[in-house]
Design an enzyme around this catalytic site. Structure first.
Site, PDB file in Angstrom:
ATOM      1  N   GLU A 143      71.957 -15.583  51.952  1.00 58.09           N
ATOM      2  CA  GLU A 143      70.538 -15.964  51.852  1.00 58.09           C
ATOM      3  C   GLU A 143      69.734 -15.293  52.958  1.00 58.09           C
ATOM      4  O   GLU A 143      70.151 -15.278  54.119  1.00 58.09           O
ATOM      5  CB  GLU A 143      70.424 -17.494  51.961  1.00 58.09           C
ATOM      6  CG  GLU A 143      69.343 -18.065  51.078  1.00 58.09           C
ATOM      7  CD  GLU A 143      69.633 -17.860  49.600  1.00 58.09           C
ATOM      8  OE1 GLU A 143      68.965 -16.992  49.006  1.00 58.09           O
ATOM      9  OE2 GLU A 143      70.510 -18.551  49.042  1.00 58.09           O
ATOM     10  N   LEU A 188      65.561 -20.621  39.633  1.00 56.35           N
ATOM     11  CA  LEU A 188      66.696 -20.095  38.870  1.00 56.35           C
ATOM     12  C   LEU A 188      66.332 -18.790  38.175  1.00 56.35           C
ATOM     13  O   LEU A 188      67.041 -18.291  37.315  1.00 56.35           O
ATOM     14  CB  LEU A 188      67.199 -21.128  37.860  1.00 56.35           C
ATOM     15  CG  LEU A 188      67.654 -22.440  38.496  1.00 56.35           C
ATOM     16  CD1 LEU A 188      68.239 -23.377  37.453  1.00 56.35           C
ATOM     17  CD2 LEU A 188      68.691 -22.173  39.584  1.00 56.35           C
ATOM     18  N   GLU A 209      57.424  -7.080  38.631  1.00 59.90           N
ATOM     19  CA  GLU A 209      57.183  -8.321  39.377  1.00 59.90           C
ATOM     20  C   GLU A 209      56.484  -8.030  40.712  1.00 59.90           C
ATOM     21  O   GLU A 209      55.571  -8.739  41.120  1.00 59.90           O
ATOM     22  CB  GLU A 209      58.504  -9.065  39.591  1.00 59.90           C
ATOM     23  CG  GLU A 209      58.277 -10.450  40.166  1.00 59.90           C
ATOM     24  CD  GLU A 209      59.356 -11.466  39.791  1.00 59.90           C
ATOM     25  OE1 GLU A 209      60.037 -11.292  38.752  1.00 59.90           O
ATOM     26  OE2 GLU A 209      59.502 -12.445  40.526  1.00 59.90           O
ATOM     27  N   ASP A 265      67.450 -10.791  41.607  1.00 59.95           N
ATOM     28  CA  ASP A 265      67.270 -11.578  40.381  1.00 59.95           C
ATOM     29  C   ASP A 265      67.461 -10.721  39.134  1.00 59.95           C
ATOM     30  O   ASP A 265      68.194 -11.081  38.209  1.00 59.95           O
ATOM     31  CB  ASP A 265      65.866 -12.196  40.330  1.00 59.95           C
ATOM     32  CG  ASP A 265      65.591 -13.104  41.512  1.00 59.95           C
ATOM     33  OD1 ASP A 265      66.494 -13.286  42.351  1.00 59.95           O
ATOM     34  OD2 ASP A 265      64.461 -13.622  41.596  1.00 59.95           O
ATOM     35  N   TYR A 298      58.063 -17.289  55.227  1.00 58.16           N
ATOM     36  CA  TYR A 298      58.875 -16.173  54.714  1.00 58.16           C
ATOM     37  C   TYR A 298      58.461 -14.869  55.390  1.00 58.16           C
ATOM     38  O   TYR A 298      59.306 -14.117  55.904  1.00 58.16           O
ATOM     39  CB  TYR A 298      58.695 -16.083  53.195  1.00 58.16           C
ATOM     40  CG  TYR A 298      59.401 -14.921  52.529  1.00 58.16           C
ATOM     41  CD1 TYR A 298      60.763 -14.997  52.216  1.00 58.16           C
ATOM     42  CD2 TYR A 298      58.720 -13.754  52.201  1.00 58.16           C
ATOM     43  CE1 TYR A 298      61.408 -13.934  51.605  1.00 58.16           C
ATOM     44  CE2 TYR A 298      59.360 -12.691  51.594  1.00 58.16           C
ATOM     45  CZ  TYR A 298      60.702 -12.785  51.298  1.00 58.16           C
ATOM     46  OH  TYR A 298      61.349 -11.727  50.698  1.00 58.16           O
TER      47      TYR A 298
HETATM   48  P1  ADP Z   1      61.470 -18.726  38.817  1.00 57.33           P
HETATM   49  O1  ADP Z   1      61.702 -17.263  38.628  1.00 57.33           O
HETATM   50  O2  ADP Z   1      62.272 -19.275  39.934  1.00 57.33           O
HETATM   51  O3  ADP Z   1      61.636 -19.536  37.586  1.00 57.33           O
HETATM   52  P2  ADP Z   1      58.815 -17.771  39.265  1.00 57.33           P
HETATM   53  O4  ADP Z   1      57.611 -18.384  39.864  1.00 57.33           O
HETATM   54  O5  ADP Z   1      59.303 -16.503  39.858  1.00 57.33           O
HETATM   55  O6  ADP Z   1      59.950 -18.885  39.277  1.00 57.33           O
HETATM   56  O7  ADP Z   1      58.577 -17.483  37.729  1.00 57.33           O
HETATM   57  C1  ADP Z   1      58.102 -18.500  36.865  1.00 57.33           C
HETATM   58  C2  ADP Z   1      57.000 -17.961  35.992  1.00 57.33           C
HETATM   59  O8  ADP Z   1      57.528 -16.987  35.064  1.00 57.33           O
HETATM   60  C3  ADP Z   1      56.380 -19.009  35.103  1.00 57.33           C
HETATM   61  O9  ADP Z   1      55.388 -19.734  35.794  1.00 57.33           O
HETATM   62  C4  ADP Z   1      55.792 -18.165  33.979  1.00 57.33           C
HETATM   63  O10 ADP Z   1      54.587 -17.558  34.373  1.00 57.33           O
HETATM   64  C5  ADP Z   1      56.838 -17.063  33.835  1.00 57.33           C
HETATM   65  N1  ADP Z   1      57.818 -17.395  32.770  1.00 57.33           N
HETATM   66  C6  ADP Z   1      59.144 -17.510  32.918  1.00 57.33           C
HETATM   67  N2  ADP Z   1      59.739 -17.829  31.736  1.00 57.33           N
HETATM   68  C7  ADP Z   1      58.771 -17.913  30.823  1.00 57.33           C
HETATM   69  C8  ADP Z   1      58.733 -18.216  29.427  1.00 57.33           C
HETATM   70  N3  ADP Z   1      59.834 -18.512  28.734  1.00 57.33           N
HETATM   71  N4  ADP Z   1      57.526 -18.192  28.806  1.00 57.33           N
HETATM   72  C9  ADP Z   1      56.414 -17.897  29.499  1.00 57.33           C
HETATM   73  N5  ADP Z   1      56.377 -17.620  30.796  1.00 57.33           N
HETATM   74  C10 ADP Z   1      57.542 -17.616  31.480  1.00 57.33           C
HETATM   75 MG    MG Z   2      61.214 -15.704  40.000  1.00 59.90          MG
END
Ligand code: ADP
Ligand code: MG
Length: 383
Positions: A35, A126, A161, A173, A222
């Site tokens: 980490e 996740l 991203e 990721d 961070y």
């Molecule tokens: P993590 O990657 O830990 O889940 P993030 O903030 O990096 O958290 O990413 C989450 C974001 O990715 C959501 O708020 C949304 O904008 C987008 N996202 C992820 N999966 C979906 C999905 N199945 N449909 C629409 N948007 C998604």
């Molecule tokens: Mg993410």
């Protein structure tokens, strides 16, 4: 695990006349150990998990991408020929950003109808973001008949991203989502991008506990940690903290100011722990692996100072359950999730005891996800 037949049927209901879709699955991931080492060009050890995103896709005759997130019940449309695309600050940026990143990397994409469905918890650490990017990338490339190496796909998704969505994140990721291997953890060298698959024993489960808190200071802290590491490396005269061993650091680190010393000590020892953890998996030694997880957490708590009371309570409770090899925070810290290596026959007991204890101590109801190391992105077929 999300069901391919249901996604196919959902696509046909939502987009009648769009033809028979092809389906591409990409998993979320959890980091087992390593980490805050990624931006120090060190080692991480993620595993792809069973929670995943499926992109269902069929070709269009124009240059548009019509995308619908079944997860959010929202639709969006963008044009692959847009010469100067702008992010809209929404979920669709993950998909559009991926498409433009592939395009700008030279892939000749074609218009597509895209349905996205997922059982990765959104925004819980996740990596639902990598799962949506990678599944969309596979889908868009396949429908356009473009072949691309998985590492290039992972890098294109990371660029999407970083640059289009605007989240500063490493390659872990997207890498894990592309390269995940069933029953294996991946040890990734964040400098060379070389990796090794390491077997996890069949009778252990990966149990992820969501503290359900996310403390606001995460972003600023961070950046401060990154700056501390850079300062440490500079003072030590090395390119990155990855370039010094634990023994060398014990000697040469003495010149560092106290706080910088502790930050650097975390990174240097954490890199060593990842290498030891890899060795433990090679010799099927869960006890040693779990001990390294516990040490990682202690180092993140005391030296790196990125835990929080909720994370500490969660690991403390986990370690009281018999059949738990190790427990640590995972992800950036200040909330989010812990990862626990648990004997599969102890998972039920773990779930009950940790959920109850956490609720009693914090007043919060945790979410607990049980999973195993799974395969990376691939085409899937409805049965
Ligand atoms: P993590 O990657 O830990 O889940 P993030 O903030 O990096 O958290 O990413 C989450 C974001 O990715 C959501 O708020 C949304 O904008 C987008 N996202 C992820 N999966 C979906 C999905 N199945 N449909 C629409 N948007 C998604
Ligand atoms: Mg993410």
């Amino acid at each position: 695990m999300i069901n391919a037949t249901e996604v196919r049927n959902g696509f046909k209901r939502r987009m009648p006349g769009a033809g028979e879709p092809r389906l591409f699955r990409a998993p979320g991931r959890v980091n087992l150990i390593g980490e805050h080492t990624d931006y120090n060009e060190g080692f991480v050890m993620p595993a792809a998990i069973e929670f995943s995103t499926i992109a269902a896709v069929s070709a269009r005759t124009d240059s548009k991408v019509h995308v619908y997130s079944k997860t959010l019940d929202q639709a969006f449309e963008f044009d692959l020929d847009d010469p100067a695309p702008k992010p809209v600050d929404g979920w669709s940026d993950y998909v559009a950003g991926t498409a433009y990143s592939l395009r700008d990397g030279g892939a000749k994409l074609r218009g597509a109808n895209l349905l996205i469905d997922s059982d990765v918890p959104l925004g819980s650490g996740l990596s639902s973001s990598a799962a949506i990017e990678v599944s969309a990338a596979y889908a868009l490339l396949a429908i356009a008949g473009v072949a691309m190496e998985p590492i290039q796909i992972a890098l294109a998704c990371q660029r999407a991203e970083n640059q289009f969505v605007g989240v500063r994140s490493g390659i872990m990721d997207q890498f894990a989502s592309c390269f995940g291997a069933l029953g294996h953890a991946l040890m990734l060298d964040c400098r060379s991008l070389g990796h090794q698959e390491l077997p996890l024993p069949p009778n252990v489960s990966l149990v992820i506990c969501n503290t359900m808190v996310k403390h606001e200071l995460a972003g600023g802290e961070y950046n401060q940690r990154r700056a501390d590491c850079e300062e440490g490396a500079k003072t030590l005269g090395i390119r990155a903290l990855r370039d010094i061993t634990v023994e060398e650091f014990a000697d040469r680190g003495k010149v560092l100011p106290e706080r910088i010393f502790r930050r650097c000590r975390h990174v240097v020892t954490e890199n060593a722990r990842v290498e030891e953890a890899a060795q433990a998996l090679r010799s099927h030694d869960c006890a040693v692996f779990g001990e390294l997880m516990n040490e990682s957490h202690a180092s993140l708590d005391q030296d790196y100072e990125v835990t929080c009371p909720e994370l500490n309570v969660m690991v403390e409770l986990a370690r009281q359950v018999s059949g738990v090899y190790g427990a640590r925070m995972t992800g950036g810290g200040f909330g989010g999730c812990t990862i626990n290596l648990v004997q599969t026959d102890a998972v039920e007991r773990f779930h009950q005891m940790v959920a109850k204890g956490y609720q009693e101590r914090t007043g919060l109801t945790p979410e607990i996800y049980v999973t195993a190391a799974s395969q990376g992105a691939t085409e899937v077929f409805p049965t």
